[in-house]
Design a protein around this motif. Structure first.
Motif, short mmCIF file in Angstrom:
data_model
loop_
_atom_site.label_atom_id
_atom_site.label_comp_id
_atom_site.label_asym_id
_atom_site.label_seq_id
_atom_site.Cartn_x
_atom_site.Cartn_y
_atom_site.Cartn_z
N ALA A 1 11.72 65.26 46.29
CA ALA A 1 10.33 64.88 46.02
C ALA A 1 9.37 66.06 46.20
O ALA A 1 8.39 66.18 45.45
CB ALA A 1 9.93 63.71 46.91
N ASP A 2 9.63 66.92 47.18
CA ASP A 2 8.74 68.07 47.40
C ASP A 2 8.74 69.00 46.20
O ASP A 2 7.70 69.54 45.81
CB ASP A 2 9.17 68.83 48.66
N THR A 3 9.91 69.20 45.61
CA THR A 3 9.99 70.05 44.42
C THR A 3 9.21 69.44 43.27
O THR A 3 8.44 70.12 42.58
CB THR A 3 11.45 70.26 44.01
N LEU A 4 9.40 68.14 43.05
CA LEU A 4 8.68 67.47 41.96
C LEU A 4 7.17 67.58 42.14
O LEU A 4 6.43 67.77 41.17
CB LEU A 4 9.09 66.00 41.89
N ALA A 5 6.71 67.46 43.38
CA ALA A 5 5.27 67.52 43.65
C ALA A 5 4.71 68.92 43.44
O ALA A 5 3.51 69.08 43.15
CB ALA A 5 5.00 67.04 45.07
N ALA A 6 5.55 69.94 43.58
CA ALA A 6 5.07 71.32 43.50
C ALA A 6 5.04 71.88 42.08
O ALA A 6 4.42 72.91 41.83
CB ALA A 6 5.95 72.22 44.38
N VAL A 7 5.70 71.20 41.14
CA VAL A 7 5.82 71.72 39.77
C VAL A 7 4.52 71.52 38.99
O VAL A 7 3.89 70.46 39.08
CB VAL A 7 6.98 71.03 39.02
N PHE B 1 5.22 60.59 36.85
CA PHE B 1 6.56 60.34 37.40
C PHE B 1 6.76 61.07 38.73
O PHE B 1 7.39 60.55 39.65
CB PHE B 1 7.63 60.80 36.42
N SER B 2 6.21 62.27 38.83
CA SER B 2 6.39 63.05 40.06
C SER B 2 5.71 62.38 41.24
O SER B 2 6.09 62.62 42.40
CB SER B 2 5.86 64.47 39.89
N ARG B 3 4.73 61.52 40.97
CA ARG B 3 4.02 60.82 42.05
C ARG B 3 4.65 59.47 42.38
O ARG B 3 4.60 59.04 43.54
CB ARG B 3 2.55 60.60 41.66
N VAL B 4 5.24 58.80 41.40
CA VAL B 4 5.68 57.42 41.62
C VAL B 4 7.19 57.26 41.74
O VAL B 4 7.67 56.23 42.23
CB VAL B 4 5.17 56.49 40.50
N ALA B 5 7.98 58.24 41.31
CA ALA B 5 9.44 58.09 41.35
C ALA B 5 9.92 58.07 42.80
O ALA B 5 9.41 58.80 43.66
CB ALA B 5 10.11 59.24 40.60
N THR B 6 10.92 57.22 43.08
CA THR B 6 11.52 57.13 44.40
C THR B 6 13.03 57.29 44.29
O THR B 6 13.58 57.35 43.18
CB THR B 6 11.21 55.77 45.07
N PHE B 7 13.71 57.32 45.43
CA PHE B 7 15.17 57.44 45.44
C PHE B 7 15.84 56.10 45.71
O PHE B 7 17.04 56.04 45.97
CB PHE B 7 15.61 58.45 46.52
N LEU B 8 15.11 54.98 45.63
CA LEU B 8 15.63 53.70 46.05
C LEU B 8 16.46 52.97 45.00
O LEU B 8 17.23 52.07 45.34
CB LEU B 8 14.47 52.79 46.50
N SER B 9 16.32 53.31 43.74
CA SER B 9 17.06 52.60 42.70
C SER B 9 18.48 53.15 42.58
O SER B 9 18.67 54.34 42.36
CB SER B 9 16.35 52.72 41.35
N ASP B 10 19.47 52.27 42.71
CA ASP B 10 20.86 52.68 42.55
C ASP B 10 21.23 52.91 41.09
O ASP B 10 22.21 53.59 40.79
CB ASP B 10 21.80 51.62 43.13
N SER B 11 20.49 52.30 40.17
CA SER B 11 20.78 52.45 38.75
C SER B 11 19.49 52.25 37.97
O SER B 11 18.47 51.79 38.51
CB SER B 11 21.81 51.41 38.29
N GLY B 12 19.56 52.59 36.69
CA GLY B 12 18.40 52.39 35.83
C GLY B 12 17.99 50.94 35.73
O GLY B 12 16.82 50.63 35.53
#
Length: 258
Positions: free
Chosen positions: A153-159, A169-180
């Motif tokens: 997430a830190d990388t996404l926020a810095a780009v 997407f860089s603000r709202v994406a999370t790592f919680l979804s196991d699949s699409g």
């Protein structure tokens, strides 16, 4: 033992420009010998690939580009929606290309690349995904990248994304979804004003989503917790508050195979 040209190519994703191979010590004679014995294949004049190189990378080499977007995402193991065309980045100046079976990308991605580098970094892959795919599919790929730790997430926020959708997407994406499918479900719920909680552990079992205090959702159905309502499944002292409120089997959602 010195690595062979085929070994070296495999370590680089199965594709390389001949100038890069020459700089690594594999000159024209070595390349010609490997091609003659079919250890490697030559694509156009200046690209070489292993026989088992992903087809999208071979296709990209055939037009002097590189696999990107959903094709590159699939190659590195991210969740991707069904696709028919190979997605390939080519320079803006590229012309007279046979685009059959390809979707060409020409936008300049955030991470600068050498023209002869055949593999997109994950940040560039996500940039093209955000610009190309429908929003929910794109977000699902981004969340897969976070889930699999291809990016953080830190990388996404810095780009500096230079794309409105990628920035969102860089603000709202999370790592919680196991699949699409889980991303699709969450986004669908949000559109109707329902905010599910993802990856909630209840009495030692994970559920994909919890709505309110009692409605548990399993999206794929592969990790269905066995809440039977019997003594063994009743909440034990010290268990979570979520577990204490849930005594019925969760609803299981499975995609339509058709």
């Amino acid at each position: 033992m010195e690595p062979t040209l085929a070994d070296w190519l495999t370590q680089r994703g199965g594709v390389a420009h001949t100038s890069t191979a020459a700089a690594a010590g594999f000159g024209p004679r070595v390349i010609s010998a490997a091609v003659a014995t079919r250890e490697v294949e030559r694509i156009r004049r200046s690209w070489i690939v292993t026989p088992d190189c992903p087809s999208s990378r071979k296709r990209a080499a055939s037009v002097g580009g590189r696999a990107t977007c959903v094709s590159a995402a699939q190659n590195i193991g991210l969740w991707t929606p069904t696709r028919e065309d190979d997605h390939v980045w080519v320079p803006r100046s590229a012309s007279r290309l046979d685009e059959t079976g390809m979707r060409l990308h020409r936008a300049t991605a955030p991470v600068p690349m050498v023209r002869t580098d055949p593999l997109e970094p994950t940040v560039n892959v996500l940039f093209h995904v955000a610009r190309c795919l429908p929003p929910v599919d794109g977000l699902a790929v981004w969340e897969s990248a976070l889930r699999t730790k291809r990016v953080d997430a830190d990388t996404l926020a810095a780009v500096a994304w230079r794309s409105v959708r990628a920035s969102r997407f860089s603000r709202v994406a999370t790592f919680l979804s196991d699949s699409g499918l889980e991303t699709h479900f969450r986004e669908l719920m949000l559109t109707i004003g329902v905010r599910p909680r993802q990856q909630v552990w209840i009495d030692g079992h994970p559920v994909d989503a919890l709505i309110g205090e009692r409605l548990a959702i399993q999206i794929d159905g592969f990790r269905l917790p066995q809440f039977t309502g019997g003594p063994a499944s009743r909440p034990s002292p010290g268990c979570s508050a979520d577990s204490a409120r849930l005594h019925r089997p969760p609803i299981r959602l499975r995609p339509d195979p058709v």
